[in-house]
Design a protein around this motif. Structure first.
Motif, PDB file in Angstrom:
ATOM      1  N   THR A   8      27.716  51.233  76.800  1.00  0.00           N
ATOM      2  CA  THR A   8      26.635  51.212  77.762  1.00  0.00           C
ATOM      3  C   THR A   8      27.648  53.032  78.467  1.00  0.00           C
ATOM      4  O   THR A   8      28.744  52.772  78.898  1.00  0.00           O
ATOM      5  N   SER A  10      25.180  56.175  81.169  1.00  0.00           N
ATOM      6  CA  SER A  10      24.238  56.431  81.933  1.00  0.00           C
ATOM      7  C   SER A  10      24.272  57.542  82.417  1.00  0.00           C
ATOM      8  O   SER A  10      25.856  57.986  82.621  1.00  0.00           O
ATOM      9  N   ALA A  57      25.366  60.962  78.927  1.00  0.00           N
ATOM     10  CA  ALA A  57      25.744  59.493  78.754  1.00  0.00           C
ATOM     11  C   ALA A  57      25.939  58.803  77.670  1.00  0.00           C
ATOM     12  O   ALA A  57      27.218  57.356  77.797  1.00  0.00           O
ATOM     13  N   GLY A 161      20.195  57.286  78.872  1.00  0.00           N
ATOM     14  CA  GLY A 161      20.810  56.305  78.655  1.00  0.00           C
ATOM     15  C   GLY A 161      21.538  55.833  77.101  1.00  0.00           C
ATOM     16  O   GLY A 161      20.583  56.253  77.051  1.00  0.00           O
ATOM     17  N   VAL A 282      19.092  52.788  80.857  1.00  0.00           N
ATOM     18  CA  VAL A 282      19.994  53.497  82.161  1.00  0.00           C
ATOM     19  C   VAL A 282      19.453  51.553  82.797  1.00  0.00           C
ATOM     20  O   VAL A 282      20.738  51.529  82.958  1.00  0.00           O
ATOM     21  N   ASP A 285      23.021  50.163  81.229  1.00  0.00           N
ATOM     22  CA  ASP A 285      24.157  50.108  82.132  1.00  0.00           C
ATOM     23  C   ASP A 285      24.219  50.068  83.746  1.00  0.00           C
ATOM     24  O   ASP A 285      25.825  50.386  83.493  1.00  0.00           O
TER      25      ASP A 285
END
Ligand code: ACO
Length: 317
Positions: A8, A10, A57, A161, A282, A285
């Motif tokens: 992940t 962001s 991101a 994200g 987001v 993350d």
């Protein structure tokens, strides 16, 4: 086959606009905004664009997943607020990160966009077409806001994200549920600015706040029950409910409907406002970086917004 999140990332713009700064621009107050929405501040892009935020991101998500960009088969950018139509944001991201072997396209399902994009990637994996996807939600909603309208400008923010999704050989099923109700679309609308005179909508975000509130608190508990039924899980078995970060009151009401403790509904809307399709990745993350997502955790992820659209999925971390 299981479409698992393996990385992940962001990005949020530097300028954090708090409620006090906003109350110098429109007739509002920190107390009103916090009590109605839970929002204290939002990030507002100055130089950043939908593409530049998506690239930042995406690079983080790729690093977190420990993969090479050349190993990505598909890039999807979900956005309602890109500064340009052609080329699409996903192709610009593909070039910037060097995902030379990927197909790339954009998708618009507003605040449900990350879920819709994830479903497209998972379906391509199930069909045997791809192994690795990069799914991004990136929004510059400050482009679309009427900064004199206190009913909407207090709600939204900017950011991006991203998630790397990898096809895993497993018998875990990922139930997805997606719904739309186009007949109610006028409740949350905005024309594109191109040929705007042919659109029934204005060129800033218009929202019937009460209608959207009622829609969300009615449909999302039903949606979660649908996902639970399809995944064969009880509501108590779910560790975390990751919901679109629109409004603390909406999330609190959904938790009450489901008779689940509010601690199972993590939120970051206090510092980010509503960033539409970027809000869920987001949040993912944030939780991932804080080490709050443990292997095997059972998650329900759900979004809702313009269209009207709403949808969700069951995931195991
Ligand atoms: N500051 C001070 N007063 C305000 C403000 C403000 N920012 N905005 C509206 N008011 C006033 C109104 O003018 C009205 O005054 P009046 O009674 O004198 O006419 C009063 O406050 C009440 O206005 P309402 O619009 O009825 O306020 P409500 O309690 O419904 O709260 C809100 C508004 C927060 C927008 C609420 O309807 C809501 O949360 N709706 C859901 C919005 C949402 O989450 N949208 C995004 C989801 S979809 C997506 O993400 C794209």
């Amino acid at each position: 086959m299981y479409a698992k999140i393996t990385g992940t990332g962001s990005y949020l713009p530097d300028h954090l606009m708090d409620n006090f700064e906003l109350s110098e621009m429109v007739d509002t107050s920190d107390e009103w905004i916090q009590s109605r929405t839970g929002i204290k501040a939002r990030h507002i892009a100055e130089q950043d664009t939908v593409v530049s935020m998506a690239v930042s991101a995406a690079k983080e998500a790729i690093r977190n997943a420990g993969i090479e960009p050349a190993g990505i088969d598909l890039v999807i950018v979900s956005s309602v607020s890109a500064e340009q139509i052609l080329p699409c944001a996903a192709c610009e991201v593909q070039a910037a990160i060097g995902a030379d072997n990927a197909a790339a396209f954009d998708l618009n399902a507003a605040c449900t966009g990350f879920i819709s994009a994830y479903q497209v990637a998972a379906a391509q994996m199930k069909a045997g077409l791809i192994r690795t996807a990069l799914v991004i939600g990136s929004e510059c909603l400050s482009n679309l806001i009427d900064w004199t309208d206190r009913g909407t400008c207090i709600l939204f923010g900017d950011g991006a994200g991203a998630a790397v999704i990898t096809c895993q050989d497993s018998n875990i099923e990922v139930p997805f549920v997606l719904h739309s109700d186009g007949a109610k679309g006028a409740a949350l609308s905005c024309s594109s600015g191109f040929g705007a005179e042919k659109s029934p909508y204005g060129n800033h975000i218009f929202m019937d706040g009460r209608a959207i509130y009622k829609f969300a608190v009615k449909q999302i508990p039903q949606l979660i029950h649908e996902i639970l039924e399809q995944s064969g899980r009880s509501v108590e078995e779910i560790d975390l409910f990751l919901l679109h970060q629109a409004n603390e009151r909406i999330i609190t009401s959904i938790a009450k409907h489901l008779q689940q403790d509010i601690s199972k509904f993590p939120m970051n809307l206090q510092e980010n406002g509503n960033i539409s399709s970027a809000s869920i990745p987001v949040l993912l993350d944030d939780l991932n970086r804080q080490g709050k997502l443990k292997p095997g955790m059972k998650l329900i992820v759900a979004g809702f917004g313009a269209g009207l659209t709403w949808g969700g999925m069951y995931l195991e971390w």
